[in-house]
Design an enzyme around this catalytic site. Structure first.
Site, PDB file in Angstrom:
ATOM      1  N   ASP A 348       0.851  -1.183   0.000  1.00 13.52           N
ATOM      2  CA  ASP A 348       0.000   0.000   0.000  1.00 13.52           C
ATOM      3  C   ASP A 348       0.894   1.243   0.000  1.00 13.52           C
ATOM      4  O   ASP A 348       1.991   1.230   0.560  1.00 13.52           O
ATOM      5  CB  ASP A 348      -0.893  -0.024   1.241  1.00 13.52           C
ATOM      6  CG  ASP A 348      -2.059   0.936   1.121  1.00 13.52           C
ATOM      7  OD1 ASP A 348      -2.464   1.218  -0.007  1.00 13.52           O
ATOM      8  OD2 ASP A 348      -2.555   1.384   2.166  1.00 13.52           O
ATOM      9  N   ASP A 542      -2.209  -1.691   6.179  1.00 19.32           N
ATOM     10  CA  ASP A 542      -2.336  -1.132   7.524  1.00 19.32           C
ATOM     11  C   ASP A 542      -3.059  -2.059   8.487  1.00 19.32           C
ATOM     12  O   ASP A 542      -3.189  -1.757   9.656  1.00 19.32           O
ATOM     13  CB  ASP A 542      -3.024   0.240   7.490  1.00 19.32           C
ATOM     14  CG  ASP A 542      -4.454   0.170   6.957  1.00 19.32           C
ATOM     15  OD1 ASP A 542      -4.991  -0.943   6.818  1.00 19.32           O
ATOM     16  OD2 ASP A 542      -5.030   1.235   6.692  1.00 19.32           O
ATOM     17  N   ASP A 546      -7.124  -2.811   4.899  1.00 21.37           N
ATOM     18  CA  ASP A 546      -6.534  -3.780   3.982  1.00 21.37           C
ATOM     19  C   ASP A 546      -6.729  -5.217   4.449  1.00 21.37           C
ATOM     20  O   ASP A 546      -6.133  -6.134   3.885  1.00 21.37           O
ATOM     21  CB  ASP A 546      -5.026  -3.515   3.833  1.00 21.37           C
ATOM     22  CG  ASP A 546      -4.758  -2.203   3.124  1.00 21.37           C
ATOM     23  OD1 ASP A 546      -5.510  -1.870   2.195  1.00 21.37           O
ATOM     24  OD2 ASP A 546      -3.805  -1.508   3.505  1.00 21.37           O
TER      25      ASP A 546
END
Length: 654
Positions: A348, A542, A546
Site C-alpha cells: 500500500d 495497515d 486492507d
C-alpha cells in the site's frame, strides 16, 4: 475507509519453544515488570540437561562394568537405559495411533524393542542416549531461539498510574484503563496503553521499533504502549484500551509465534507414510536374504529419524527469534517458511512508501464559500474514521482552532468515503461521483500538477469545496525497495486509491515494477489473488482497511502500531515500525532459516538411508550403527543451530 481521496494447539515437538508467561510485576512499580530471577533460570537450565546426563552416566557405568569383566551387570544397566527410553516412546506412539496419527517415531520404538529382543543392549542404550541428546539439544535451541520472545512477554506492563477526579493518583491494573483516562508515566515506566502526551517526553522506543536512539515527543504527539519513559515524568491521555494497544498486539503475536508447526516440520509426519514402510521393507529384506534378525535391527537403529524430527523445528524457531529482534513479529513457523519462498510483494502507498502523515496543503471552496467552514464540516464528519487522511483533516482543523461537533448518522463506505449529519446538514467527504463545476475542475487540475490528493466535501446540493493534501515520499523508500529486491522479491507492486498521475509519480520515485491506482478494497483483493496465482505473494497494508487483501495473500504483513492492534486475526506478521526495510531483513532471515532446515533434514536423512543400506548388507552391526546415527544426529542438529546467526547480508548479528 474514511477520507478517501479522489486520488485513493502446540505440538509435542514444539511445546518447549512456547514463550514463557510474563513474570508478576513488583508492587509499587507501575509499568515495570520484574525480570525472572537468576536462580530460577539456573534451575531451568539444570533440569534441561538432567535426563541426558543421567542416561549418559548409566551408559558409562555399564562400560566400566564391562571393562572389569562383569558383562552381565553391564548388560543389565544398558537394558535399563533402553527401557527408560522405550516405555515413554511406546506410550507416545500408541497414543498417536489411537488418535489415528502415524509418525516416524514408530521407527525409534521398533529399534529400541529390537535391540532388547536380540540382546544388543549397548546398541539400545546408545539409541536411548541419542534420543535424549536430540531432545535436549532441541530444548536448548528452542529456549535460546525464543529468548527474545520471552523477554518481550516478561516486560509487558501490568499496572498504570491514573489521575483521579480529586487530583490524586491511583495505581490500577492496565485492563481498567479506559479511553480518555489521564495517566501519569513515571521515569523508567513502561507505557501501558497507547495515548497522546500532555507534555514533552523523552522515550526509549527500542523494544517496539528497534531504534536504539532516544526519541523526543512533543505535547500532543501519539505514543505507543510498550515504550519506556527515559526522561522526566509526563502526563498521558489514553487513546486505546490496553487490550487494543500496540504492545498487546505484539504480545499476542509473540504468544502465537511458535504455537504451530512449520510446513518443513510437518513434513516429518508426511514422510512417515513412505519412510516407515521403506525402512521396514529394507529391514525385512536384509533379514530374509541373510536369515539374521540382527540385520533388521541394525537397519532400524540407523533409520531413527532424529534429523527430520528435530533439526527442522530448531532452524525455523531460530528464524522466528531472529526476525523478532529485527522488529518483525511473525505469527508462526509456517508463515516464516512461506515468507522464505516469497517472490512478489504488493504494498500500500500511504504510510509505507510515503510518510503516512498527510498534511493539508490547501482548501479550495466554491465561489462565495468559507474555507474554514468547509474544513470544519469535513473534520467533524471524519472524527470517527481511522483513515490517515481523516486524521490529517481533524488535525488541521484543531490546529486552526475550529469548533468541531460530534456527527450523527455516520456511515462509511470503504474506498469511497464517509458521510454524516453535522448541525442538521448531510455532509459527504471523500470521492465525488457526479460532474464537477468549473471551479472544482480547476482544483483537480492544480492537485494533479502538484501530486496532491483531493478530498471532496459535498452536501445534498453538490460539492462545497476540496481539501488538497500532500504526503511526501519517504526519504528511505527507494533504498527499502532496493533492499527488498536484493532479498529475493522479484516483483514489487504498489496499490493505492490515488489518481493514476500521483500514483505513477510515487512509483517512479521509489522504483516499483507496477502500480494499481484508484484501487477499491475489492479490486485490491482481486489483484492479490491474481498475483498469488502466479507466485508466492506478500501483501503489506495497515491491517484495518486492507484486512481482506492481507487475508488473501500467502503472507499478510501489517504495518506499525495500527497494524499491530488490528491484525491479530488476519495478518501473518507485524512490522513494529512504519518502514519497509525490516521486512527485507525478515525475508533474508526466512530464506536462510528455510535453507538450513531443508539442508539439515536432507543431509541427515540421506546419510541415514546410506547407512541403512550398509546395515541391510551386514556391514554395519547395531552397536556401530547406533554410534554412527548418534554422530549424524549431532551433526545435523548443530548445523540447524546455524540458523541462530549468520546468513543474511547486512543483517545484524543474531
Amino acid at each position: 475507509m474514511g477520507a478517501q481521496s479522489d486520488a485513493e494447539g502446540p505440538d509435542r515437538d514444539t511445546a518447549e519453544c512456547l514463550p514463557a508467561q510474563p513474570a508478576r510485576q513488583q508492587a509499587g512499580q507501575p509499568g515495570q515488570p520484574r525480570q525472572p530471577g537468576q536462580p530460577a533460570q539456573r534451575r531451568a537450565r539444570w533440569w534441561l540437561w538432567t535426563p541426558l546426563t543421567g542416561l549418559t552416566v548409566l551408559v558409562l557405568a555399564g562400560a566400566a562394568l564391562r571393562l572389569t569383566g562383569r558383562t552381565g551387570a553391564a548388560d543389565a544397566v544398558w537394558a535399563v537405559v533402553t527401557l527408560t527410553a522405550l516405555l515413554p516412546a511406546a506410550v507416545s506412539v500408541l497414543r498417536d495411533l489411537w488418535r489415528r496419527r502415524f509418525g516416524v517415531d514408530v521407527i525409534a520404538v521398533l529399534a529400541l524393542a529390537g535391540a532388547l529382543g536380540v540382546g544388543e543392549y549397548l546398541a539400545g542404550a546408545v539409541i536411548a542416549v541419542m534420543l535424549a541428546t536430540g531432545r535436549t539439544l532441541e530444548a536448548y535451541a528452542q529456549r535460546r531461539a525464543t529468548r527474545d520472545l520471552r523477554a518481550l512477554l516478561a516486560r509487558a506492563p501490568r499496572t498504570a498510574r491514573r489521575r483521579t477526579a480529586e487530583g490524586g493518583v491511583e495505581v490500577v491494573p492496565v485492563d481498567r484503563v479506559a479511553v480518555g483516562d489521564r495517566l501519569l508515566v513515571g521515569p523508567g515506566d513502561v507505557i501501558a496503553v497507547d495515548g497522546v502526551t500532555e507534555s514533552p517526553a523523552t522515550l526509549d522506543e527500542s523494544a517496539v521499533t528497534g531504534e536504539s536512539r532516544l526519541v523526543e515527543r512533543a505535547a500532543g504527539e501519539a505514543v505507543a504502549s510498550g515504550v519506556v519513559n527515559a526522561g522526566a515524568g509526563f502526563g498521558l491521555r489514553a487513546t486505546e484500551s490496553a487490550e487494543r494497544s500496540t504492545y498487546a498486539g505484539i504480545v499476542r503475536l509473540a504468544e502465537e509465534a511458535t504455537a504451530r508447526k512449520a510446513p518443513t516440520v510437518r513434513l516429518a509426519d508426511r514422510y512417515a507414510a513412505a519412510f516407515v514402510p521403506f525402512t521396514l521393507a529394507l529391514a525385512g529384506l536384509g533379514w530374509l536374504l541373510s536369515g539374521e534378525f540382527v540385520r533388521a535391527v541394525a537397519v532400524l537403529v540407523v533409520a531413527t529419524p532424529c534429523p527430520l524430527l528435530l533439526a527442522t523445528p530448531i532452524a525455523i524457531v531460530s528464524g522466528l527469534s531472529r526476525v523478532a529482534r529485527r522488529g518483525v513479529l511473525v505469527r508462526d513457523g509456517g508463515s516464516l517458511e512461506v515468507l522464505g519462498r516469497a517472490r512478489t510483494l504488493l504494498v500500500d502507498k500511504t504510510g509505507t512508501l510515503t510518510a503516512g502523515r498527510p498534511r493539508v496543503a490547501e482548501t479550495v471552496v466554491a465561489p462565495g464559500g468559507d474555507p474554514d467552514e468547509v474544513l470544519r464540516l469535513a473534520a467533524s464528519v471524519e472524527q470517527l474514521s481511522p483513515h490517515v487522511l481523516a486524521a490529517a483533516l481533524v488535525r488541521q482543523a484543531r490546529d486552526r482552532g475550529l469548533r468541531l461537533v460530534t456527527p450523527t448518522e455516520v456511515t462509511e463506505e470503504p474506498g469511497r468515503g464517509v458521510s454524516g449529519r453535522v448541525d442538521g446538514r448531510r455532509v459527504r467527504v471523500g470521492q465525488f461521483a457526479g460532474g464537477l463545476p468549473e471551479w472544482a475542475e480547476g482544483a483537480r487540475s492544480r492537485a494533479e500538477a502538484a501530486g496532491h490528493s483531493v478530498v471532496w466535501v459535498a452536501d445534498d446540493a453538490g460539492p462545497l469545496g476540496a481539501v488538497l493534501l500532500e504526503d511526501p515520499v519517504r526519504p528511505d523508500a527507494r533504498r527499502a525497495v532496493d533492499r527488498l529486491r536484493a532479498a529475493g522479491l522479484a516483483r514489487i507492486v504498489m496499490v493505492t486509491g490515488d489518481r493514476p498521475g500521483t500514483a505513477r509519480r510515487v512509483a517512479e520515485a521509489v522504483g516499483v515494477d507496477d502500480v494499481l491506482a484508484r484501487c477499491t478494497p475489492e479490486e485490491k483483493v482481486a489483484r492479490v489473488r491474481a498475483e498469488a496465482d502466479r507466485a508466492v505473494t506478500v501483501m503489506v497494508g495497515d491491517g484495518v482497511n486492507d484486512a481482506p487483501a492481507l487475508a488473501e495473500a500467502h503472507v499478510g504483513v501489517a504495518m506499525g502500531a495500527t497494524g499491530a492492534t488490528a491484525s491479530a486475526d488476519v495478518a501473518d506478521a507485524v512490522l513494529s515500525v512504519d518502514r519497509l526495510d525490516p521486512l527485507a531483513d525478515a525475508v533474508e532471515v526466512a530464506r536462510y532459516a528455510r535453507r538450513i532446515a531443508v539442508q539439515s533434514a536432507t543431509v541427515g536423512m540421506g546419510l541415514a538411508v546410506l547407512a541403512m543400506g550398509f546395515a541391510a548388507a551386514g556391514w554395519l552391526p547395531p552397536v556401530a550403527g547406533a554410534f554412527l546415527q548418534e554422530g549424524i544426529d549431532v551433526l545435523v542438529i548443530l548445523n540447524a543451530l546455524r540458523a541462530l546467526g549468520g546468513g543474511p547480508r547486512g543483517a545484524a548479528p543474531g
